[in-house]
Design a protein around this motif. Structure first.
Motif, PDB file in Angstrom:
ATOM      1  N   SER A  18       0.810  -1.178  -0.053  1.00 41.44           N
ATOM      2  CA  SER A  18       0.059  -0.173   0.059  1.00 41.44           C
ATOM      3  C   SER A  18       0.872   1.214   0.156  1.00 41.44           C
ATOM      4  N   LYS A  19       2.287   1.287   0.255  1.00 43.11           N
ATOM      5  CA  LYS A  19       2.915   2.356   0.518  1.00 43.11           C
ATOM      6  C   LYS A  19       4.009   2.585  -0.829  1.00 43.11           C
ATOM      7  N   ILE A  20       3.673   3.254  -1.588  1.00 45.09           N
ATOM      8  CA  ILE A  20       4.338   3.442  -3.033  1.00 45.09           C
ATOM      9  C   ILE A  20       4.868   4.693  -3.114  1.00 45.09           C
ATOM     10  N   ALA A  21       6.322   4.611  -3.631  1.00 44.22           N
ATOM     11  CA  ALA A  21       6.985   5.956  -4.019  1.00 44.22           C
ATOM     12  C   ALA A  21       7.498   6.182  -5.410  1.00 44.22           C
ATOM     13  N   VAL A  22       7.488   7.426  -6.062  1.00 39.95           N
ATOM     14  CA  VAL A  22       8.275   7.356  -7.156  1.00 39.95           C
ATOM     15  C   VAL A  22       9.414   8.380  -6.926  1.00 39.95           C
ATOM     16  N   ALA A  23      10.562   7.930  -7.591  1.00 40.71           N
ATOM     17  CA  ALA A  23      11.648   8.737  -7.581  1.00 40.71           C
ATOM     18  C   ALA A  23      11.841   9.744  -8.495  1.00 40.71           C
ATOM     19  N   LEU A  24      11.736  10.875  -8.472  1.00 43.92           N
ATOM     20  CA  LEU A  24      11.479  11.998  -9.523  1.00 43.92           C
ATOM     21  C   LEU A  24      13.088  12.531  -9.599  1.00 43.92           C
ATOM     22  N   PHE A  25      13.429  13.319 -10.794  1.00 43.93           N
ATOM     23  CA  PHE A  25      14.582  14.013 -11.217  1.00 43.93           C
ATOM     24  C   PHE A  25      14.150  14.804 -12.110  1.00 43.93           C
ATOM     25  N   SER A  26      14.986  15.899 -12.330  1.00 47.45           N
ATOM     26  CA  SER A  26      14.994  16.825 -13.457  1.00 47.45           C
ATOM     27  C   SER A  26      14.977  16.146 -14.604  1.00 47.45           C
ATOM     28  N   GLY A  27      14.216  16.452 -15.705  1.00 45.78           N
ATOM     29  CA  GLY A  27      14.239  15.727 -17.017  1.00 45.78           C
ATOM     30  C   GLY A  27      13.494  14.347 -16.963  1.00 45.78           C
ATOM     31  N   PHE A  28      12.660  13.923 -16.000  1.00 44.00           N
ATOM     32  CA  PHE A  28      11.762  12.545 -15.948  1.00 44.00           C
ATOM     33  C   PHE A  28      10.653  12.742 -17.273  1.00 44.00           C
ATOM     34  N   GLN A  29      10.416  11.715 -17.682  1.00 44.37           N
ATOM     35  CA  GLN A  29       9.722  11.468 -18.865  1.00 44.37           C
ATOM     36  C   GLN A  29       8.298  11.622 -18.302  1.00 44.37           C
ATOM     37  N   GLU A  85      -0.931   4.604  -0.161  1.00 49.94           N
ATOM     38  CA  GLU A  85      -0.267   5.965   0.121  1.00 49.94           C
ATOM     39  C   GLU A  85       0.820   6.220  -0.926  1.00 49.94           C
ATOM     40  N   LEU A  86       0.967   7.420  -1.451  1.00 58.72           N
ATOM     41  CA  LEU A  86       1.947   7.539  -2.175  1.00 58.72           C
ATOM     42  C   LEU A  86       2.768   8.661  -1.869  1.00 58.72           C
ATOM     43  N   TYR A  87       4.353   8.540  -2.134  1.00 59.43           N
ATOM     44  CA  TYR A  87       5.299   9.551  -1.890  1.00 59.43           C
ATOM     45  C   TYR A  87       6.028   9.679  -2.973  1.00 59.43           C
ATOM     46  N   LEU A  88       6.051  11.070  -2.994  1.00 59.06           N
ATOM     47  CA  LEU A  88       6.871  11.700  -4.435  1.00 59.06           C
ATOM     48  C   LEU A  88       8.322  12.119  -3.906  1.00 59.06           C
ATOM     49  N   LEU A  89       9.266  11.585  -4.550  1.00 54.46           N
ATOM     50  CA  LEU A  89      10.562  11.796  -3.825  1.00 54.46           C
ATOM     51  C   LEU A  89      11.254  12.658  -4.628  1.00 54.46           C
ATOM     52  N   SER A  90      12.042  13.719  -4.353  1.00 52.01           N
ATOM     53  CA  SER A  90      13.045  14.388  -4.988  1.00 52.01           C
ATOM     54  C   SER A  90      14.108  14.859  -4.270  1.00 52.01           C
TER      55      SER A  90
END
Lengths: 216, 216
Positions: free
Chosen positions: B7-18, B39-44
């Motif tokens: 249930s706990k999901i994260a996305v690894a973001l960075f400049s220039g992601f598609q 639950e969602l975590y958006l990481l940068s």
């Protein structure tokens, strides 16, 4: 001389928009912009980030993402050529989305193209610009959407519908097929094919190929 | 007792992601979250909005969108069960993406699943967690990606590849088919089918059905 393909594109955002309604079409345009000069305006009522979670939902039970707008509806550029209107749960909130409806009505006369995805066609219908036109929408929400525009010629069986300079698509993912049809028409089939290959997307190129007509 | 679905999901973001690498999978999860608690975590690296346009590009020639992160890699929650790593032009920037690579390496031992989309598998490969594993990636970038992980068993002909608790997908749109396979496996085929119908998405359910293998 005929004008070239449109380059100034805007998206009408609101609280509770459906993420893929926006990012399906936009990511194809992102890739197109590597080779074709495009400008993008992301419109909202304020410059605060806009969430896919409906702001006034009693207890938000869903996850969501927040997108940063670039302009408000009040200070939107006057040179918008293409307006994209997404759908989503927010479209059911009549007061919340009235600024979007007003903006569609006010900007339509100077637009070259109006594109809606999913229940975004309900917002366009409320603005009156779809009256007498052929249009489609999300299949699971079809009865509600069509009630928003009794004078629209609603087409149930369609992946997307083009009537003059208005393109409306069926639910969520159908916006991707619609944008490829639009890219093919305006920027050329070679450009559309190249973007689809770069995105590894298998297009549904037949607007009458609608596998979800029987879903509701 | 076996644990329930994650249930706990994260996305690894960075400049220039598609954009579609992120929003293809996430919008399916958005819809899934109406019925399954997620639950969602958006990481940068910082809490500043993260753009799909590469920050240090000499002259940005592309349009883009900015997404608001919820946590930094430094203060990321320790209970992440599923980490999603997108691709995009930013993956080619080795220094820029080192925090993502470090985070994949540090978090992997406690993850239940690692999912990558497109050239996101290059970041996972650099972290070492793909060594000895079967994995795939974007077809047009395949030679570059595979050079990032010489000890990975790269599978060229695949829409997506699952090896244990790691799922890697082919380019951009392939992430959507991968997430539906993941939803079907973890939350049940009925849930996957329901989300696809609500999104009007025609799934490619065969991981070996890869129409883009010959694209490069």
């Amino acid at each position: 001389m005929l004008p070239g393909p449109p380059s100034k594109i805007a998206v009408a955002l609101f609280s509770g928009f459906q993420a893929l309604d926006v990012f399906g079409p936009l990511d194809a345009l992102n890739i197109l912009s590597y080779t074709n000069p495009l400008e993008l305006y992301l419109l909202s009522t304020t410059l605060d980030p806009v969430s896919t979670i409906l702001a006034n939902a009693p207890t938000p039970s869903a996850i969501g993402q927040s997108l940063v707008p670039t302009h408000t509806y009040q200070d939107a550029p006057k040179d918008i050529e293409v307006l994209i209107v997404p759908g989503g749960r927010g479209t059911r909130e009549l007061e919340l989305t009235q600024p979007v409806v007003d903006f569609i009505e006010a900007s339509f006369p100077s637009l070259r193209f109006l594109l809606t995805v999913c229940t975004g066609s309900a917002l366009a219908a409320r603005s009156g610009v779809l009256d007498g036109k052929n249009a489609t929408s999300n299949k699971l929400a079809f009865d509600w959407v069509t009630a928003q525009g009794p004078d629209v010629k609603w087409v149930r069986h369609a992946r997307w519908v083009q009537d003059g300079n208005i393109l409306t698509s069926s639910g969520v993912s159908a916006g991707i097929d619609m944008i490829y049809a639009f890219i093919s028409d305006q920027y050329g089939e070679e450009a559309a094919s190249k973007v689809a290959t770069m995105s590894e997307y298998t297009r549904n190129t037949d607007s009458t190929n609608d596998p979800f007509d029987k879903a509701a």
